[in-house]
Design a protein around this motif. Structure first.
Motif, PDB file in Angstrom:
ATOM      1  N   MET A 196      81.662 -12.764 -35.055  1.00  0.00           N
ATOM      2  CA  MET A 196      80.645 -12.366 -34.101  1.00  0.00           C
ATOM      3  C   MET A 196      81.213 -12.421 -32.693  1.00  0.00           C
ATOM      4  O   MET A 196      81.739 -13.449 -32.260  1.00  0.00           O
ATOM      5  N   GLN A 197      81.126 -11.312 -31.958  1.00  0.00           N
ATOM      6  CA  GLN A 197      81.593 -11.277 -30.578  1.00  0.00           C
ATOM      7  C   GLN A 197      80.561 -11.956 -29.674  1.00  0.00           C
ATOM      8  O   GLN A 197      79.361 -11.782 -29.846  1.00  0.00           O
ATOM      9  N   PHE A 198      81.046 -12.742 -28.719  1.00  0.00           N
ATOM     10  CA  PHE A 198      80.154 -13.442 -27.808  1.00  0.00           C
ATOM     11  C   PHE A 198      80.799 -13.517 -26.426  1.00  0.00           C
ATOM     12  O   PHE A 198      81.987 -13.244 -26.250  1.00  0.00           O
ATOM     13  N   THR A 199      79.993 -13.881 -25.462  1.00  0.00           N
ATOM     14  CA  THR A 199      80.495 -14.173 -24.130  1.00  0.00           C
ATOM     15  C   THR A 199      79.788 -15.418 -23.621  1.00  0.00           C
ATOM     16  O   THR A 199      78.612 -15.637 -23.912  1.00  0.00           O
ATOM     17  N   LYS A 200      80.524 -16.250 -22.900  1.00  0.00           N
ATOM     18  CA  LYS A 200      79.992 -17.531 -22.406  1.00  0.00           C
ATOM     19  C   LYS A 200      79.751 -17.422 -20.901  1.00  0.00           C
ATOM     20  O   LYS A 200      80.631 -17.012 -20.149  1.00  0.00           O
ATOM     21  N   TRP A 201      78.534 -17.778 -20.463  1.00  0.00           N
ATOM     22  CA  TRP A 201      78.150 -17.700 -19.062  1.00  0.00           C
ATOM     23  C   TRP A 201      77.526 -19.021 -18.626  1.00  0.00           C
ATOM     24  O   TRP A 201      77.113 -19.827 -19.455  1.00  0.00           O
ATOM     25  N   HIS A 202      77.464 -19.202 -17.309  1.00  0.00           N
ATOM     26  CA  HIS A 202      76.691 -20.331 -16.795  1.00  0.00           C
ATOM     27  C   HIS A 202      76.042 -19.971 -15.465  1.00  0.00           C
ATOM     28  O   HIS A 202      76.528 -19.135 -14.710  1.00  0.00           O
ATOM     29  N   GLY A 203      74.907 -20.582 -15.215  1.00  0.00           N
ATOM     30  CA  GLY A 203      74.228 -20.512 -13.926  1.00  0.00           C
ATOM     31  C   GLY A 203      74.147 -21.921 -13.380  1.00  0.00           C
ATOM     32  O   GLY A 203      73.348 -22.720 -13.863  1.00  0.00           O
ATOM     33  N   LEU A 204      75.028 -22.260 -12.446  1.00  0.00           N
ATOM     34  CA  LEU A 204      75.103 -23.607 -11.872  1.00  0.00           C
ATOM     35  C   LEU A 204      75.345 -24.676 -12.937  1.00  0.00           C
ATOM     36  O   LEU A 204      74.805 -25.783 -12.872  1.00  0.00           O
ATOM     37  N   GLY A 205      76.153 -24.339 -13.932  1.00  0.00           N
ATOM     38  CA  GLY A 205      76.489 -25.311 -14.969  1.00  0.00           C
ATOM     39  C   GLY A 205      75.538 -25.334 -16.143  1.00  0.00           C
ATOM     40  O   GLY A 205      75.817 -25.975 -17.160  1.00  0.00           O
ATOM     41  N   ASN A 206      74.410 -24.659 -16.042  1.00  0.00           N
ATOM     42  CA  ASN A 206      73.490 -24.489 -17.171  1.00  0.00           C
ATOM     43  C   ASN A 206      74.062 -23.342 -18.001  1.00  0.00           C
ATOM     44  O   ASN A 206      73.996 -22.190 -17.593  1.00  0.00           O
ATOM     45  N   ASP A 207      74.689 -23.659 -19.152  1.00  0.00           N
ATOM     46  CA  ASP A 207      75.545 -22.678 -19.810  1.00  0.00           C
ATOM     47  C   ASP A 207      74.943 -22.110 -21.086  1.00  0.00           C
ATOM     48  O   ASP A 207      74.186 -22.763 -21.794  1.00  0.00           O
ATOM     49  N   PHE A 208      75.352 -20.850 -21.358  1.00  0.00           N
ATOM     50  CA  PHE A 208      74.763 -20.081 -22.454  1.00  0.00           C
ATOM     51  C   PHE A 208      75.817 -19.239 -23.158  1.00  0.00           C
ATOM     52  O   PHE A 208      76.740 -18.728 -22.526  1.00  0.00           O
ATOM     53  N   VAL A 209      75.629 -19.097 -24.457  1.00  0.00           N
ATOM     54  CA  VAL A 209      76.392 -18.127 -25.242  1.00  0.00           C
ATOM     55  C   VAL A 209      75.503 -16.896 -25.391  1.00  0.00           C
ATOM     56  O   VAL A 209      74.391 -16.991 -25.921  1.00  0.00           O
ATOM     57  N   ILE A 210      75.989 -15.751 -24.895  1.00  0.00           N
ATOM     58  CA  ILE A 210      75.218 -14.511 -24.953  1.00  0.00           C
ATOM     59  C   ILE A 210      75.781 -13.622 -26.056  1.00  0.00           C
ATOM     60  O   ILE A 210      76.998 -13.398 -26.124  1.00  0.00           O
ATOM     61  N   VAL A 211      74.889 -13.123 -26.903  1.00  0.00           N
ATOM     62  CA  VAL A 211      75.288 -12.254 -28.015  1.00  0.00           C
ATOM     63  C   VAL A 211      74.483 -10.965 -27.937  1.00  0.00           C
ATOM     64  O   VAL A 211      73.262 -10.992 -27.743  1.00  0.00           O
ATOM     65  N   ASN A 212      75.162  -9.850 -28.066  1.00  0.00           N
ATOM     66  CA  ASN A 212      74.511  -8.548 -28.124  1.00  0.00           C
ATOM     67  C   ASN A 212      73.961  -8.352 -29.535  1.00  0.00           C
ATOM     68  O   ASN A 212      74.680  -7.962 -30.451  1.00  0.00           O
ATOM     69  N   GLY A 213      72.679  -8.636 -29.698  1.00  0.00           N
ATOM     70  CA  GLY A 213      72.059  -8.559 -31.014  1.00  0.00           C
ATOM     71  C   GLY A 213      71.898  -7.146 -31.535  1.00  0.00           C
ATOM     72  O   GLY A 213      71.512  -6.943 -32.689  1.00  0.00           O
ATOM     73  N   MET A 214      72.204  -6.150 -30.691  1.00  0.00           N
ATOM     74  CA  MET A 214      72.138  -4.762 -31.138  1.00  0.00           C
ATOM     75  C   MET A 214      73.427  -4.364 -31.860  1.00  0.00           C
ATOM     76  O   MET A 214      73.473  -3.340 -32.532  1.00  0.00           O
ATOM     77  N   LYS A 215      74.465  -5.205 -31.721  1.00  0.00           N
ATOM     78  CA  LYS A 215      75.740  -4.967 -32.407  1.00  0.00           C
ATOM     79  C   LYS A 215      76.056  -6.046 -33.439  1.00  0.00           C
ATOM     80  O   LYS A 215      76.685  -5.769 -34.453  1.00  0.00           O
ATOM     81  N   GLU A 216      75.626  -7.269 -33.139  1.00  0.00           N
ATOM     82  CA  GLU A 216      75.952  -8.393 -34.010  1.00  0.00           C
ATOM     83  C   GLU A 216      74.705  -8.825 -34.791  1.00  0.00           C
ATOM     84  O   GLU A 216      73.587  -8.771 -34.268  1.00  0.00           O
ATOM     85  N   HIS A 217      74.910  -9.275 -36.012  1.00  0.00           N
ATOM     86  CA  HIS A 217      73.777  -9.703 -36.853  1.00  0.00           C
ATOM     87  C   HIS A 217      73.817 -11.214 -37.024  1.00  0.00           C
ATOM     88  O   HIS A 217      74.827 -11.777 -37.455  1.00  0.00           O
ATOM     89  N   ILE A 218      72.716 -11.864 -36.694  1.00  0.00           N
ATOM     90  CA  ILE A 218      72.557 -13.304 -36.917  1.00  0.00           C
ATOM     91  C   ILE A 218      71.383 -13.486 -37.870  1.00  0.00           C
ATOM     92  O   ILE A 218      70.253 -13.124 -37.557  1.00  0.00           O
ATOM     93  N   ALA A 219      71.653 -14.042 -39.050  1.00  0.00           N
ATOM     94  CA  ALA A 219      70.620 -14.165 -40.074  1.00  0.00           C
ATOM     95  C   ALA A 219      69.582 -15.232 -39.725  1.00  0.00           C
ATOM     96  O   ALA A 219      68.394 -15.067 -39.974  1.00  0.00           O
ATOM     97  N   ASP A 220      70.038 -16.336 -39.129  1.00  0.00           N
ATOM     98  CA  ASP A 220      69.148 -17.458 -38.831  1.00  0.00           C
ATOM     99  C   ASP A 220      69.453 -17.940 -37.418  1.00  0.00           C
ATOM    100  O   ASP A 220      70.431 -18.644 -37.188  1.00  0.00           O
ATOM    101  N   TYR A 221      68.608 -17.539 -36.448  1.00  0.00           N
ATOM    102  CA  TYR A 221      68.863 -17.876 -35.050  1.00  0.00           C
ATOM    103  C   TYR A 221      68.895 -19.386 -34.813  1.00  0.00           C
ATOM    104  O   TYR A 221      69.774 -19.900 -34.115  1.00  0.00           O
ATOM    105  N   GLN A 222      67.911 -20.100 -35.368  1.00  0.00           N
ATOM    106  CA  GLN A 222      67.834 -21.537 -35.134  1.00  0.00           C
ATOM    107  C   GLN A 222      69.065 -22.258 -35.667  1.00  0.00           C
ATOM    108  O   GLN A 222      69.664 -23.098 -34.989  1.00  0.00           O
ATOM    109  N   LYS A 223      69.458 -21.901 -36.888  1.00  0.00           N
ATOM    110  CA  LYS A 223      70.613 -22.543 -37.514  1.00  0.00           C
ATOM    111  C   LYS A 223      71.886 -22.255 -36.730  1.00  0.00           C
ATOM    112  O   LYS A 223      72.704 -23.148 -36.479  1.00  0.00           O
TER     113      LYS A 223
END
Length: 277
Positions: free
Chosen positions: A1-28
């Motif tokens: 799965m392709q991803f990109t890692k971002w942060h806003g003032l250290g509050n960090d997130f993994v962003i995934v383009n769900g229109m290209k990548e498939h995640i079966a269970d978001y919570q897991k």
């Protein structure tokens, strides 16, 4: 799965383009991806999807697997991600969230991105909308709350997600890791709550530390900073525009005459990669 890692003032997130990548269970997957030892490491997983009512749909999952209604720092990161990756050519973007339509704007000067400004919408002060348990009719402003024998005065605000704002004289003396989760899960808050501790520095500046619902201590929280300004104004501590100083840096927050909250701050891409599901 392709991803990109971002942060806003250290509050960090993994962003995934769900229109290209498939995640079966978001919570897991959020639990696995956000783990800082066994995964990528982040405060949250953000999945971008199509929307029938906005430019894109944004779903946000905290590091504990729970789904967040909205996140101001994630919104700034998503706006810049969409623009810089050619997924949109507008500088004002609409995002469909569980808290409604959120509108971030990329602000340029001489062709250089200066900041990302987000219309956070209107604060909700009615207790039933936050939500808070009880027969409260008026906004909860400076109300006493006793937790483990210690009494705090709280002001409750919703920015699409619940916030409990507490003013203190010396923020360095607050054991956030201990008291934060106690207030987050207090019976007063049926959907739990984010908890912001605020030290007022002057009429235009406040210092804030935050215990985020579902994520714990984070370096910044955009909805929390917005709620903090609202609470500061309601308690007559600050003007309607102020700098909120967080562990990760500063956010400029304005409670405008149209009753909307506007939040301005940075969004930074850290790295890109392939996560092995």
């Amino acid at each position: 799965m392709q991803f990109t890692k971002w942060h806003g003032l250290g509050n960090d997130f993994v962003i995934v383009n769900g229109m290209k990548e498939h995640i079966a269970d978001y919570q897991k997957q959020a639990l696995a991806i956000c783990d800082r030892n066994f995964g990528i490491g982040a405060d949250g997983l953000v999945v971008l999807l199509p929307s029938a009512i906005a430019d894109f749909k944004m779903r946000i999952f905290n590091s504990d697997g729970s789904e967040a209604d909205m996140c101001g720092n994630a919104t700034r990161c998503v706006a810049r991600y969409l623009y810089e990756n050619g997924l949109i050519n507008k500088t004002v973007i609409t995002l469909d969230t569980l808290a409604g339509i959120i509108t971030p704007e990329l602000v340029f000067k001489d062709g250089v991105l200066q900041t990302v400004k987000v219309n956070m919408g209107e604060p909700r002060l009615r207790p039933v909308e936050i939500p808070v348990v009880g027969s409260y009719e008026e906004p909860i402003v400076n109300m006493p709350l006793t937790v483990e024998g210690e009494t705090f005065t709280i002001t409750c605000v919703s920015m699409g997600n619940p916030h409990c704002v507490i003013f203190v004289n010396d923020i360095s003396k607050i054991n956030i890791a201990h008291i934060g989760p106690k207030i987050e899960t207090h019976s007063l808050f049926p959907k739990k709550t984010n908890v912001e501790f605020i030290q007022v520095l002057n009429r235009q500046t406040i210092r804030m530390r935050v215990w985020e619902r579902g994520a714990g201590i984070t370096k910044a929280c955009g909805t929390g900073a917005s709620a903090a300004l609202v609470a500061s104004v309601l308690n007559k501590h600050t003007d309607r525009q102020a700098t909120v100083k967080l562990d990760g840096g500063d956010l400029l927050i304005e409670w405008a005459d149209n009753n909307h909250i506007y939040k301005s701050g940075p969004a930074v891409e850290v790295f890109r990669g392939e996560y092995l599901l």
